[in-house]
Design an enzyme around this catalytic site. Structure first.
Site, PDB file in Angstrom:
ATOM      1  CG  HIS A 121      -1.923  -1.164   1.047  1.00  0.00           C
ATOM      2  ND1 HIS A 121      -2.473  -1.706   2.178  1.00  0.00           N
ATOM      3  CD2 HIS A 121      -2.471  -1.737  -0.067  1.00  0.00           C
ATOM      4  CE1 HIS A 121      -3.340  -2.755   1.839  1.00  0.00           C
ATOM      5  NE2 HIS A 121      -3.380  -2.756   0.336  1.00  0.00           N
ATOM      6  CB  CYS A 150       6.787  20.648  -5.859  1.00  0.00           C
ATOM      7  SG  CYS A 150       8.117  20.291  -6.757  1.00  0.00           S
ATOM      8  CB  CYS A 152       7.780  22.850  -9.711  1.00  0.00           C
ATOM      9  SG  CYS A 152       6.438  21.891  -9.667  1.00  0.00           S
TER      10      CYS A 152
HETATM   11 ZN    ZN Z   1       7.210  19.878  -8.790  1.00  0.00          ZN
END
Ligand code: ZN
Length: 239
Positions: A121, A150, A152
């Site tokens: 899992h 993130c 980004c």
């Molecule tokens: Zn990212």
């Protein structure tokens, strides 16, 4: 020592191809609640039932609420490996245990030193960005609030298998291979009622199916040895 444990100990001494299959009961002795026990995760009060929160749809639509639950109920940053995790890691070091197949997502087997751990899992120890795929460890949750993002700007998700998502096929294949080739299969801390556990156990061909569980399991009729003791105490005694 109880007679069944003595027989298990002797079998372990004579084998170098043991596979362990474990469920939530392995980690309850580390203070992590069993998903399905009376006071476990599924009976805790939350705005939505856990089965809903832990679904793909819910994660995508209510990411903040998902993470509130994840941080509070799944993360367990202070949980430590118990005697069961430590004994299994030692059996692997001695060249006896070939693989651990687990339904747990807490990462405690690795924390205990186990290397070949097949996590059916997924794991709460690994995260990745939905936009660029960059991988993160648990630190990203410990060093942020709310929804982890993130570099980004993308949303970071846990590398766990949510409801509505399929299991990782390569993890399944490696689990089937390990179980098929095992000469001893020790199953602990699971009632074997839930997919995919029961299906995987059927691949075992040997004559040493050992069940360690405090309550009955769906495979009691096929077990060669049944031990109704603490899994930590049992595995520790086997070493
Ligand atoms: Zn990212």
């Amino acid at each position: 020592m109880n007679e069944s444990i003595r027989i298990l100990k002797e079998a372990v001494q004579n084998s170098d191809n043991i596979v362990f299959f474990g469920g939530a009961g392995v980690s309850t002795e580390s203070g992590i609640p069993d998903f399905r026990s009376k006071d476990g995760l599924y009976n805790m009060k939350y705005t939505y039932p856990p089965e809903t929160i832990l679904s793909h749809t819910f994660f995508m639509q209510n990411t903040g609420e998902y993470y509130r639950f994840h941080r509070e109920k799944l993360l367990h940053p202070d949980a430590m490996p118990n005697k069961a995790h430590l004994a299994l890691a030692e059996l692997e070091r001695r060249g006896k245990l070939k693989a651990i197949v687990t339904q747990n997502i807490d990462g405690l087997h690795q924390k205990a030193g186990s290397v070949n751990v097949l996590e059916l899992h997924g794991t709460c120890s690994r995260y990745y960005c939905l936009s660029c795929g960059k991988v993160y460890d648990r630190e990203i949750l410990l060093s942020s609030d709310g929804i982890p993002l993130c570099t980004c700007g993308g949303i970071v998700r846990p590398d766990v298998v949510l409801f509505e998502e399929s299991l990782d096929q390569s993890v399944i294949e490696r689990s089937v291979n390990a179980i098929q080739q095992a000469d001893i299969l020790i199953v602990g801390g699971t009632s074997l009622n839930v997919y995919p556990a029961a299906g995987l156990i059927r691949y075992y061909n040997g004559d040493k199916l050992i069940l360690i569980n405090k309550s009955e399991t769906a495979f009691d009729g096929q077990a060669d040895i049944i031990i109704r003791e603490s899994i930590g105490e049992t595995l520790d005694a086997v070493l």
